[in-house]
Enzyme design. Sequence first.
Site, PDB file in Angstrom:
ATOM      1  N   TYR A  30      28.696  29.385  36.573  1.00 12.37           N
ATOM      2  CA  TYR A  30      29.433  30.066  37.652  1.00 12.37           C
ATOM      3  C   TYR A  30      29.513  29.160  38.887  1.00 12.37           C
ATOM      4  CZ  TYR A  30      30.855  33.911  40.764  1.00 12.37           C
ATOM      5  OH  TYR A  30      31.539  34.710  41.651  1.00 12.37           O
ATOM      6  N   SER A  33      33.568  31.237  45.934  1.00  6.86           N
ATOM      7  CA  SER A  33      32.375  32.059  46.181  1.00  6.86           C
ATOM      8  C   SER A  33      31.429  31.267  47.076  1.00  6.86           C
ATOM      9  CB  SER A  33      31.692  32.344  44.841  1.00  6.86           C
ATOM     10  OG  SER A  33      30.402  32.869  45.026  1.00  6.86           O
TER      11      SER A  33
END
Length: 251
Positions: A152, A139
């Site tokens: 995350y 990401s």
Amino acid sequence: MRLKDKVAIITGAASGIGRSSALLFAKEGAKIVVADYNEELGKETVSLIKKEKGEAIFVKTDVSNEKDIKNMIDQTIKSFKKIDILYNNAGIELGKNILDTTPEEWDNVISINLKGVFLGCKYAIPYIKKGGSIINTSSIAGIVGFANLAAYCASKGGIILLTKQMALDFAKKGIRVNCICPGGILTPMLERFIKNSPDPQATRKGMDSMHPLGRVGKPEEVAYAALFLASDESSFITGHSLIVDGGFTSQ
Ligand SMILES: NC(=O)c1ccc[n+]([C@@H]2O[C@H](COP(=O)([O-])OP(=O)(O)OC[C@H]3O[C@@H](n4cnc5c(N)ncnc54)[C@H](O)[C@@H]3O)[C@@H](O)[C@H]2O)c1
């Protein structure tokens, strides 16, 4: 038919980026293993592929569970005899800073997002031959920090370096390992994030405007990047993090 006769395992293929990639890979001639813990939507992805005359099976898989991953590999070999492409894409998001994150929540995010990549590679690589391709979904949150995304960000940053590390270990075997770093992509994950924010309309607007191209991305726009990395067109690319973020990290 850029993936003619290849066998691709795609985790998290019941939804969003994974489903879009599964449909595209199948259209390009690959046989697809839809591996996801969501049985209903996973089977729906298989039906969508079959409707277009593609080949696919569903294997119920929790990517953080070693037994499930071993079963995912066994089922793939049983049905399709080989593995050419492993796309470790399953992931979850947790919108918390470290003070609000419980140790259990931390472990859960790391287990699914990062350990899931480790387990998938560990058990698939012995079956992947020269010319094989592994793609991991990181990401932009693996490249730069975002407030309130502690576990995350840690998991996605870990994927980028694990990708480079594995690229070295398996280069001699002729297996390429790359990852994709998407920006905000309009999938059920992002829709949930927007819906749960204090002001969804403002969040959606903010998500669009934070990308220099002025909008969030579409799942297909990540799927095409994955298709390139999966295909032989990227045969000299390994250890790479392909950013698909509408310019976000260029700022
Ligand atoms: N949507 C975005 O803006 C965005 C941005 C950057 C990275 N990503 C990453 O892209 C990947 C796909 O996300 P998406 O946006 O398509 O989300 P999504 O929620 O639409 O799809 C995720 C899929 O993963 C599956 N999954 C979750 N945990 C699992 C587990 N333990 N075992 C097996 N399957 C599991 C879900 O059932 C779902 O089908 C994720 O790794 C996510 O972190 C998404």
